[in-house]
Write an enzyme that holds these catalytic residues in place. Structure first.
Site, PDB file in Angstrom:
ATOM      1  N   ARG A 162      12.398  -3.021  10.824  1.00 23.50           N
ATOM      2  CA  ARG A 162      11.401  -2.472  11.743  1.00 23.50           C
ATOM      3  C   ARG A 162      11.120  -3.493  12.838  1.00 23.50           C
ATOM      4  O   ARG A 162      11.017  -4.681  12.573  1.00 23.50           O
ATOM      5  CB  ARG A 162      10.098  -2.185  10.983  1.00 23.50           C
ATOM      6  CG  ARG A 162      10.111  -0.860  10.257  1.00 23.50           C
ATOM      7  CD  ARG A 162       8.942  -0.691   9.325  1.00 23.50           C
ATOM      8  NE  ARG A 162       7.637  -1.060   9.864  1.00 23.50           N
ATOM      9  CZ  ARG A 162       6.477  -0.844   9.232  1.00 23.50           C
ATOM     10  NH1 ARG A 162       6.479  -0.222   8.058  1.00 23.50           N
ATOM     11  NH2 ARG A 162       5.341  -1.214   9.764  1.00 23.50           N
ATOM     12  N   ARG A 171       0.413  -9.071  13.561  1.00 27.14           N
ATOM     13  CA  ARG A 171      -0.194  -8.024  12.721  1.00 27.14           C
ATOM     14  C   ARG A 171      -1.174  -8.616  11.718  1.00 27.14           C
ATOM     15  O   ARG A 171      -2.218  -8.023  11.431  1.00 27.14           O
ATOM     16  CB  ARG A 171       0.907  -7.232  11.992  1.00 27.14           C
ATOM     17  CG  ARG A 171       1.629  -6.265  12.915  1.00 27.14           C
ATOM     18  CD  ARG A 171       2.962  -5.854  12.342  1.00 27.14           C
ATOM     19  NE  ARG A 171       2.842  -4.973  11.203  1.00 27.14           N
ATOM     20  CZ  ARG A 171       3.787  -4.845  10.263  1.00 27.14           C
ATOM     21  NH1 ARG A 171       4.883  -5.560  10.317  1.00 27.14           N
ATOM     22  NH2 ARG A 171       3.614  -4.005   9.274  1.00 27.14           N
ATOM     23  N   LYS A 218       0.835  -1.222   0.000  1.00 28.90           N
ATOM     24  CA  LYS A 218       0.000   0.000   0.000  1.00 28.90           C
ATOM     25  C   LYS A 218       0.859   1.257   0.000  1.00 28.90           C
ATOM     26  O   LYS A 218       0.602   2.191  -0.731  1.00 28.90           O
ATOM     27  CB  LYS A 218      -0.879   0.089   1.252  1.00 28.90           C
ATOM     28  CG  LYS A 218      -1.919  -0.968   1.423  1.00 28.90           C
ATOM     29  CD  LYS A 218      -2.799  -0.671   2.632  1.00 28.90           C
ATOM     30  CE  LYS A 218      -2.079  -0.607   3.967  1.00 28.90           C
ATOM     31  NZ  LYS A 218      -1.493  -1.865   4.433  1.00 28.90           N
TER      32      LYS A 218
END
Ligand code: AMP
Length: 217
Positions: free
Chosen positions: A161, A172, A13
């Site tokens: 990350r 997630r 995205k």
């Protein structure tokens, strides 16, 4: 143009949002990026968000809504925006509706990028990011530069990350199914969802995205 991008973590995205926002000359608003920036600067919001982000959980709705409200209020948001990573559950969807009705604005399109979980795990597990310029790499498909220099020339600091660790990725994806899944179905049932196959190459997803929106490639 006012757009919302929906989809699981790792679907691309952010990459697509960056290119499209540039093409349309609208603001790219990524709540994840705003939160990471706040964390990097050590602000109260950043520190409050840290434990949720590290665990792969959603940051409380009220915290994220405030970030979006503040960003909408800035002058550069007047010509349009692309929301990437917000809304992420039904409550945030309702909050966005409320905010837009106060501002007397409407959404032009809601785009949903779909992709199977095995591919998402592969993408997220290999993702590396430059702390300084934000460039994203993948250890297999787009390896980071060996000397620590990004394409933009500067000294880079490549890192993984903390929410791209194996445990956080699975968390997630689970949070996405539980929280964002119902929101996707909500937009789908309203007939407002534009679906793009996010499992393809970056270029092909870009072509399909622009085709679906009736834009030149
Ligand atoms: P992202 O960069 O979109 O993958 O977001 C990274 C992390 O930031 C997420 O796993 C959440 O912890 C937090 N976050 C980003 N956007 C939201 C949101 N709309 N609601 C709650 N938490 C969010």
């Amino acid at each position: 143009m006012r757009l919302v991008f929906l989809g699981p973590p790792g679907v691309g995205k952010g990459t697509q949002a960056e290119g499209l926002a540039l093409q349309l000359e609208i603001l790219h608003i990524s709540t994840g990026a705003i939160l990471r920036d706040a964390l990097g600067r050590g602000t109260t919001t950043g520190l409050e968000a840290k434990k949720f982000m590290d665990a792969g959980d959603l940051v409380p709705d009220a915290v994220v809504l405030k970030l979006v409200e503040d960003r909408f209020a800035e002058q550069d948001a007047a010509s349009g925006w692309l929301l990437d990573g917000y809304p992420r559950n039904l409550e945030q969807g309702a909050a966005l509706d409320g905010l837009l009705s106060i501002l007397q604005l409407t959404l032009d399109h809601v785009v949903f990028f779909e992709c199977d979980s095995a591919e998402l795990v592969r993408r997220l597990g290999g993702r590396r990011v430059c702390r300084k310029c934000g460039n994203t790499f993948h250890i297999e498909f787009a390896p980071p530069p060996p000397q620590g220099h990004c394409s933009q020339g500067g000294e880079c600091e490549i890192y993984q990350r903390s929410d791209d660790s194996e445990d956080a990725i699975l968390k997630r994806l689970d949070v996405y199914q539980r929280e964002t899944g119902p929101l996707v179905e909500h937009f789908r049932s309203q007939g407002r969802l534009i679906v793009v196959d996010g499992g393809q190459s970056i270029d092909q997803v870009g072509v399909d995205l622009r085709g679906a929106l009736g834009l030149p490639t």
